[in-house]
Motif scaffolding. Sequence first.
Motif, short mmCIF file in Angstrom:
data_model
loop_
_atom_site.label_atom_id
_atom_site.label_comp_id
_atom_site.label_asym_id
_atom_site.label_seq_id
_atom_site.Cartn_x
_atom_site.Cartn_y
_atom_site.Cartn_z
N ASN A 82 52.36 -14.86 18.11
CA ASN A 82 53.46 -14.82 17.15
C ASN A 82 53.27 -15.97 16.16
O ASN A 82 52.22 -16.59 16.13
N LYS A 83 54.29 -16.27 15.38
CA LYS A 83 54.18 -17.31 14.36
C LYS A 83 54.00 -18.71 14.95
O LYS A 83 53.52 -19.61 14.29
N SER A 84 54.40 -18.89 16.18
CA SER A 84 54.29 -20.19 16.84
C SER A 84 52.82 -20.59 16.99
O SER A 84 51.97 -19.74 17.24
N PRO A 85 52.51 -21.89 16.88
CA PRO A 85 51.12 -22.31 17.04
C PRO A 85 50.65 -22.28 18.51
O PRO A 85 49.47 -22.38 18.78
N GLN A 86 51.60 -22.13 19.44
CA GLN A 86 51.25 -22.11 20.87
C GLN A 86 50.45 -20.86 21.20
O GLN A 86 50.73 -19.78 20.70
N GLU A 87 49.45 -21.02 22.08
CA GLU A 87 48.62 -19.89 22.49
C GLU A 87 49.01 -19.41 23.88
O GLU A 87 49.48 -20.21 24.71
N PHE A 88 48.82 -18.11 24.14
CA PHE A 88 49.18 -17.49 25.42
C PHE A 88 48.04 -16.60 25.90
O PHE A 88 47.27 -16.08 25.10
N CYS A 89 47.98 -16.40 27.23
CA CYS A 89 47.02 -15.45 27.79
C CYS A 89 47.45 -14.05 27.38
O CYS A 89 48.62 -13.69 27.53
N THR A 90 46.53 -13.28 26.81
CA THR A 90 46.82 -11.95 26.29
C THR A 90 45.70 -10.98 26.69
O THR A 90 44.57 -11.40 26.86
N SER A 91 46.05 -9.70 26.84
CA SER A 91 45.00 -8.74 27.21
C SER A 91 44.02 -8.52 26.06
O SER A 91 44.37 -8.66 24.91
N GLN A 92 42.82 -8.13 26.45
CA GLN A 92 41.80 -7.80 25.46
C GLN A 92 41.99 -6.34 25.02
O GLN A 92 42.68 -5.57 25.69
N THR A 93 41.37 -5.99 23.91
CA THR A 93 41.44 -4.61 23.42
C THR A 93 40.55 -3.73 24.30
O THR A 93 39.80 -4.24 25.14
N ILE A 94 40.57 -2.43 24.06
CA ILE A 94 39.72 -1.52 24.84
C ILE A 94 38.24 -1.78 24.57
O ILE A 94 37.38 -1.37 25.33
N PHE A 95 37.95 -2.50 23.48
CA PHE A 95 36.57 -2.85 23.16
C PHE A 95 36.23 -4.26 23.63
O PHE A 95 35.26 -4.86 23.20
N LEU A 96 37.09 -4.79 24.55
CA LEU A 96 36.93 -6.12 25.14
C LEU A 96 36.90 -7.23 24.09
O LEU A 96 36.17 -8.21 24.22
N GLN A 97 37.72 -7.06 23.06
CA GLN A 97 37.85 -8.10 22.03
C GLN A 97 39.13 -8.88 22.27
O GLN A 97 40.13 -8.34 22.76
N CYS A 98 39.11 -10.13 21.88
CA CYS A 98 40.26 -11.01 22.01
C CYS A 98 40.80 -11.24 20.60
O CYS A 98 40.28 -12.06 19.85
N VAL A 99 41.81 -10.46 20.22
CA VAL A 99 42.31 -10.47 18.85
C VAL A 99 43.60 -11.29 18.75
O VAL A 99 44.59 -10.98 19.42
N PRO A 100 43.60 -12.33 17.93
CA PRO A 100 44.81 -13.14 17.78
C PRO A 100 45.86 -12.42 16.92
O PRO A 100 45.54 -11.49 16.18
N TRP A 101 47.08 -12.90 17.03
CA TRP A 101 48.17 -12.38 16.21
C TRP A 101 47.88 -12.75 14.76
O TRP A 101 47.34 -13.82 14.47
N ARG A 102 48.20 -11.83 13.84
CA ARG A 102 48.03 -12.10 12.41
C ARG A 102 49.33 -11.79 11.68
O ARG A 102 50.12 -10.97 12.13
N LYS A 103 49.50 -12.44 10.57
CA LYS A 103 50.73 -12.30 9.79
C LYS A 103 50.85 -10.89 9.21
O LYS A 103 49.86 -10.30 8.77
N PRO A 104 52.09 -10.35 9.21
CA PRO A 104 52.28 -9.02 8.61
C PRO A 104 52.27 -9.10 7.08
O PRO A 104 52.37 -10.18 6.51
N ASN A 105 52.16 -7.95 6.45
CA ASN A 105 52.16 -7.89 4.98
C ASN A 105 53.46 -8.49 4.44
O ASN A 105 54.53 -8.29 4.99
N GLY A 106 53.30 -9.26 3.36
CA GLY A 106 54.44 -9.91 2.72
C GLY A 106 54.57 -11.38 3.08
O GLY A 106 55.21 -12.14 2.37
N ASN A 107 53.98 -11.81 4.17
CA ASN A 107 54.05 -13.23 4.58
C ASN A 107 53.12 -14.08 3.72
O ASN A 107 52.11 -13.60 3.22
N PHE A 108 53.48 -15.37 3.58
CA PHE A 108 52.64 -16.30 2.85
C PHE A 108 51.36 -16.55 3.65
O PHE A 108 51.37 -16.53 4.88
N CYS A 109 50.25 -16.79 2.93
CA CYS A 109 48.96 -17.00 3.61
C CYS A 109 48.08 -17.92 2.78
O CYS A 109 48.37 -18.19 1.61
#
Length: 160
Positions: free
Chosen positions: A98-125
């Motif tokens: 989420n927007k918080s800088p803290q990291e959490f253990c999360t499941s990998q995708t079906i392609f065994l990738q570890c994808v971080p959360w990304r900002k939705p459209n409209g957010n500053f970047c």
Amino acid sequence: MAGPGWTMLLLLLLLPLGSLVGYGLQKQQMNLSHKVIGEPCRSHEECQSNCCTTNSLDPHTLCTPKTILLQCLPWKKPNGYRCSDNSECQSSCCVRNNKSPQEFCTSQTIFLQCVPWRKPNGNFCSSHQECSSQCCIQLREDSPFRCTPRTGILAQCLPL
């Protein structure tokens, strides 16, 4: 003759009992150096399983069973627990979710990738990598950079 016969019979009956007492002492001594699963330990040699590792968030080490492949693996955090490195997680995936800088253990995708959360459209970047659309642009010269959806037939990162 009855006296010595009875004595001999009594000795024969007590013989197994004596060996059991000796066995009990031997077993106690063995248990001091070979602890069972779940008992606190300091080294692998103390455990019957020859495996002494952390088994939870508690920093103490316990005798634990080995894996099917006879490996001695430490406990790893399940999904949802805070982490700072992929190696801490069962999923081997420690990312922001989420927007918080803290990291959490999360499941990998079906392609065994570890994808971080990304900002939705409209957010500053400030870079393309921050956006779920992988597109961070200025819509006008005087406006701030924002995450925008990709457009066109080739789904390019262009202003609308």
